[in-house]
Design a protein around this motif. Sequence first.
Motif, PDB file in Angstrom:
ATOM      1  N   ASN A 177      33.185  34.471  36.549  1.00 49.27           N
ATOM      2  CA  ASN A 177      33.067  35.050  38.131  1.00 49.27           C
ATOM      3  C   ASN A 177      33.932  36.274  38.449  1.00 49.27           C
ATOM      4  OD1 ASN A 177      32.119  34.052  41.019  1.00 49.27           O
ATOM      5  ND2 ASN A 177      33.641  32.476  41.417  1.00 49.27           N
ATOM      6  N   PRO A 178      33.473  36.963  38.574  1.00 52.63           N
ATOM      7  CA  PRO A 178      34.225  38.267  38.532  1.00 52.63           C
ATOM      8  C   PRO A 178      33.469  38.914  40.137  1.00 52.63           C
ATOM      9  CG  PRO A 178      33.061  38.863  36.767  1.00 52.63           C
ATOM     10  CD  PRO A 178      32.458  37.100  37.216  1.00 52.63           C
ATOM     11  N   SER A 181      35.646  47.031  37.953  1.00 51.67           N
ATOM     12  CA  SER A 181      37.296  47.403  36.875  1.00 51.67           C
ATOM     13  C   SER A 181      36.905  45.780  37.069  1.00 51.67           C
ATOM     14  CB  SER A 181      38.342  47.443  37.392  1.00 51.67           C
ATOM     15  OG  SER A 181      38.245  46.690  39.024  1.00 51.67           O
ATOM     16  N   GLU A 182      36.117  45.059  37.471  1.00 57.54           N
ATOM     17  CA  GLU A 182      36.435  43.709  36.440  1.00 57.54           C
ATOM     18  C   GLU A 182      34.725  43.145  35.581  1.00 57.54           C
ATOM     19  OE1 GLU A 182      36.748  40.095  39.320  1.00 57.54           O
ATOM     20  OE2 GLU A 182      38.497  41.446  40.588  1.00 57.54           O
ATOM     21  N   TRP A 183      33.924  44.334  35.923  1.00 58.48           N
ATOM     22  CA  TRP A 183      32.865  44.081  35.173  1.00 58.48           C
ATOM     23  C   TRP A 183      32.888  43.960  33.941  1.00 58.48           C
ATOM     24  CZ3 TRP A 183      29.501  40.285  35.242  1.00 58.48           C
ATOM     25  CH2 TRP A 183      29.218  39.226  36.293  1.00 58.48           C
ATOM     26  N   LEU A 184      33.229  45.778  33.537  1.00 59.19           N
ATOM     27  CA  LEU A 184      33.453  46.554  32.990  1.00 59.19           C
ATOM     28  C   LEU A 184      33.495  45.815  31.319  1.00 59.19           C
ATOM     29  CD1 LEU A 184      32.207  49.625  31.399  1.00 59.19           C
ATOM     30  CD2 LEU A 184      34.677  50.261  32.020  1.00 59.19           C
TER      31      LEU A 184
END
Length: 145
Positions: A28-29, A34-37
């Motif tokens: 659940n980003p 920066s959180e998905w990469l």
Amino acid sequence: WIPMDNSPAQALFSNDRSKGYDRFAILNPADKASEWLPVRLAHYGKFLYGSYPIQLWEPDSQESIERYAAEFLTGPHVSNPALGFDFAINIDPMMWRVFTAGQTQTAWNFPLPIDAKHASRPKVAMLNSRDFVVSYSIGRAGVSM
């Protein structure tokens, strides 16, 4: 999902109960590259074949929603067609319907070649429930399209 979760990166790949990694069950980003990469580079880790859909936390722009939907459909969905992708949104449901029209085919959503500087008084005529015509003028010549 664990509020204020501080699961280590290893929890992305493991459900080891002795380390508490099994509690990290829903990816659940937030809507931040920066959180998905790292998740994409890890090919979605254990979540690619998990029990729960991947969830995107509060995207609010059409471009962002379209981008994440396209990345899901060409990425993890290809590897696991049963995997879901949920959007946790705080936008108007009708905006959501229009923003996702390109993927769902349940509404219209496409750019018209009109801008405030060069066009005046566009007219829209409905032909049927699915088709319409747009007429507008550009510049002084009054070119109608």
